[in-house]
Design an enzyme around this catalytic site. Structure first.
Site, mmCIF file in Angstrom:
data_model
loop_
_atom_site.group_PDB
_atom_site.id
_atom_site.type_symbol
_atom_site.label_atom_id
_atom_site.label_comp_id
_atom_site.label_asym_id
_atom_site.label_seq_id
_atom_site.Cartn_x
_atom_site.Cartn_y
_atom_site.Cartn_z
ATOM 1 N N ALA A 65 0.865 -1.166 0.000
ATOM 2 C CA ALA A 65 0.000 0.000 0.000
ATOM 3 C C ALA A 65 0.907 1.223 0.000
ATOM 4 O O ALA A 65 2.080 1.129 0.367
ATOM 5 C CB ALA A 65 -0.874 -0.022 1.243
ATOM 6 N N GLY A 108 0.530 -4.918 0.952
ATOM 7 C CA GLY A 108 -0.646 -4.960 0.081
ATOM 8 C C GLY A 108 -0.354 -5.645 -1.252
ATOM 9 O O GLY A 108 -1.248 -6.241 -1.865
ATOM 10 N N GLU A 111 -0.778 -9.157 -0.624
ATOM 11 C CA GLU A 111 -2.190 -9.423 -0.361
ATOM 12 C C GLU A 111 -3.018 -9.432 -1.644
ATOM 13 O O GLU A 111 -3.910 -10.261 -1.810
ATOM 14 C CB GLU A 111 -2.723 -8.379 0.638
ATOM 15 C CG GLU A 111 -2.083 -8.567 2.007
ATOM 16 C CD GLU A 111 -2.397 -7.428 2.969
ATOM 17 O OE1 GLU A 111 -1.949 -6.296 2.720
ATOM 18 O OE2 GLU A 111 -3.098 -7.667 3.966
ATOM 19 N N GLU A 131 4.235 -5.140 7.434
ATOM 20 C CA GLU A 131 3.490 -4.021 8.043
ATOM 21 C C GLU A 131 3.858 -3.769 9.493
ATOM 22 O O GLU A 131 3.805 -2.643 9.970
ATOM 23 C CB GLU A 131 1.975 -4.278 7.948
ATOM 24 C CG GLU A 131 1.396 -4.180 6.547
ATOM 25 C CD GLU A 131 1.409 -5.496 5.796
ATOM 26 O OE1 GLU A 131 2.150 -6.429 6.178
ATOM 27 O OE2 GLU A 131 0.672 -5.598 4.796
HETATM 28 C C1 HXC Z 1 5.073 4.318 -1.187
HETATM 29 C C2 HXC Z 1 6.990 3.333 -1.943
HETATM 30 C C3 HXC Z 1 6.621 2.104 -1.383
HETATM 31 C C4 HXC Z 1 5.369 2.030 -0.718
HETATM 32 C C5 HXC Z 1 8.525 1.852 -2.322
HETATM 33 N N1 HXC Z 1 8.186 3.136 -2.513
HETATM 34 N N2 HXC Z 1 7.602 1.203 -1.637
HETATM 35 N N3 HXC Z 1 6.218 4.429 -1.845
HETATM 36 N N4 HXC Z 1 4.647 3.174 -0.634
HETATM 37 N N5 HXC Z 1 4.913 0.894 -0.191
HETATM 38 C C6 HXC Z 1 8.946 4.190 -3.188
HETATM 39 C C7 HXC Z 1 10.116 4.644 -2.366
HETATM 40 O O1 HXC Z 1 9.724 5.602 -1.418
HETATM 41 C C8 HXC Z 1 11.013 5.247 -3.430
HETATM 42 O O2 HXC Z 1 10.523 6.517 -3.804
HETATM 43 C C9 HXC Z 1 10.775 4.327 -4.620
HETATM 44 O O3 HXC Z 1 9.516 3.666 -4.373
HETATM 45 C C10 HXC Z 1 11.838 3.260 -4.769
HETATM 46 O O4 HXC Z 1 11.965 2.584 -3.535
HETATM 47 P P1 HXC Z 1 13.352 2.344 -2.762
HETATM 48 O O5 HXC Z 1 13.026 2.089 -1.341
HETATM 49 O O6 HXC Z 1 14.304 3.453 -3.069
HETATM 50 O O7 HXC Z 1 13.871 1.030 -3.488
HETATM 51 P P2 HXC Z 1 14.822 -0.088 -2.880
HETATM 52 O O8 HXC Z 1 15.937 0.526 -2.081
HETATM 53 O O9 HXC Z 1 15.169 -0.965 -4.043
HETATM 54 O O10 HXC Z 1 13.919 -0.927 -1.855
HETATM 55 C C11 HXC Z 1 12.803 -1.654 -2.318
HETATM 56 C C12 HXC Z 1 11.903 -2.058 -1.123
HETATM 57 C C13 HXC Z 1 11.551 -0.808 -0.293
HETATM 58 C C14 HXC Z 1 12.654 -3.076 -0.239
HETATM 59 C C15 HXC Z 1 10.648 -2.733 -1.690
HETATM 60 O O11 HXC Z 1 11.059 0.201 -1.162
HETATM 61 C C16 HXC Z 1 10.516 -1.047 0.765
HETATM 62 O O12 HXC Z 1 10.810 -1.600 1.818
HETATM 63 N N6 HXC Z 1 9.280 -0.577 0.510
HETATM 64 C C17 HXC Z 1 8.204 -0.649 1.482
HETATM 65 C C18 HXC Z 1 7.685 -2.049 1.599
HETATM 66 C C19 HXC Z 1 6.566 -2.124 2.624
HETATM 67 O O13 HXC Z 1 6.777 -1.845 3.831
HETATM 68 N N7 HXC Z 1 5.372 -2.500 2.169
HETATM 69 C C20 HXC Z 1 4.233 -2.604 3.026
HETATM 70 C C21 HXC Z 1 3.464 -1.332 3.021
HETATM 71 S S1 HXC Z 1 2.063 -1.403 4.080
HETATM 72 P P3 HXC Z 1 11.453 7.841 -3.716
HETATM 73 O O14 HXC Z 1 10.516 8.930 -4.121
HETATM 74 O O15 HXC Z 1 11.960 7.916 -2.337
HETATM 75 O O16 HXC Z 1 12.526 7.552 -4.733
HETATM 76 C C22 HXC Z 1 0.953 -2.293 3.277
HETATM 77 C C23 HXC Z 1 -0.327 -2.710 3.910
HETATM 78 C C24 HXC Z 1 -0.764 -1.834 4.909
HETATM 79 O O17 HXC Z 1 1.068 -2.652 2.183
HETATM 80 C C25 HXC Z 1 -1.850 -2.449 5.661
HETATM 81 C C26 HXC Z 1 -2.048 -1.868 6.994
HETATM 82 C C27 HXC Z 1 -2.636 -0.491 7.050
#
Ligand code: HXC
Length: 257
Positions: A65, A108, A111, A131
């Protein structure tokens, strides 16, 4: 509807939907939900389309998400809008669809992939429900679907530690049906989709309903449901065609009637 966060292409009887927010690793913002829901509805309503493949990029199916969109929200915002409830719309798709996952399928992203009827993974695929590291828990069904797919011990471990799972473990755990080299992912997914698209469409819908009923019903209820649906298919032209084609040693030509 013009799409900005996804790409939709029709390839014969198969609809290919690709997440298209490369800069955010296909993070699932609200706009993605609206567009994807529309694309899935259109697929379900189009008689020429018999299977759908949902995929992302080489680097990410979807990294979850949109954290930036969620960060400032209050409890009232989330509860008031029933945030994420809309994603369940996709699970109401009657016709079959496959998730083809390369790279990150996190939060997400994992999911949504698990909402598919089956998942095929590239050897680069990484699944996870991280999460907890953000101070929340899965919110689009992950605590339920991951547990159903891989069992309590492993699901609990993944959800509590936030660790990721690679493709080979996803295969041995039963999360995905198949792992293929990344460069063959789309070809393999499309091949599977084309095979499904050649099947009698009403039987495909019925098969999906019957398998999904196993999550909602007791064994006796589920078997009864299966049998009624099985009996019902004898009212279709495609059952006559399928059985005639077998006897006549030819391929069935199914019309979805
Ligand atoms: C918004 C995101 C994002 C996300 C990545 N980006 N994941 N933006 N939401 N979930 C953006 C980053 O901010 C960055 O933008 C660009 O995408 C590239 O990501 P990087 O982190 O620079 O890439 P990398 O170093 O290769 O790492 C990849 C990654 C990491 C390991 C996947 O991005 C990461 O950990 N992302 C979050 C994963 C996560 O926690 N997902 C769960 C979300 S919660 P900029 O502008 O900075 O370049 C969820 C459910 C919620 O899904 C339900 C409960 C409410």
């Amino acid at each position: 509807m013009t799409y900005e966060t996804i790409k939709v292409e029709q390839k014969g009887a198969v609809t290919l939907v690709t997440f298209d927010r490369p800069k955010a690793l296909n993070a699932l913002a609200n706009a993605v939900l609206e567009e994807l829901t529309d694309a899935f509805r259109a697929y379900d309503a189009d008689d020429s389309q018999r299977c759908l493949v949902l995929t992302g990029s080489e680097k990410a199916f979807a990294a979850g998400a949109d954290i930036k969109e969620m960060a400032p929200q209050s409890f009232g915002d989330m509860y008031g809008t029933n945030y994420f409830a809309g994603w369940e719309n996709i699970t109401r798709t009657r016709k079959p669809w496959i998730a083809a996952v390369a790279g990150y399928a996190l939060g997400g992203g994992c999911e949504v992939a698990m909402m598919a009827d089956t998942l095929i993974a590239a050897d680069t695929a990484v699944f996870g429900q991280p999460e907890i590291k953000l101070g929340v828990i899965p919110g689009m069904g992950g605590s339920q679907r991951l547990t159903q797919a891989i069992g309590k011990a492993k699901a609990m471990e993944m959800i509590l530690t936030g660790r990721n799972m690679k493709a080979d473990e996803a295969l041995t755990s039963g999360l995905v049906c198949k792992v293929v080299p990344a460069e063959e992912l789309l070809t393999e997914a499309m091949k599977m989709a084309e095979t499904i698209a050649e099947m009698p469409p009403l039987a495909a819908i019925a098969a999906k309903e019957a398998v999904n009923a196993s999550y909602e019903m007791t064994l006796a209820q589920g078997i009864n449901f299966e049998r009624r649906v099985f009996h019902g298919l004898f009212g279709t032209d495609d059952q006559k065609e399928g059985m005639a084609a077998f006897s006549e040693k030819r391929k069935g030509d199914f019309k979805g009637r």
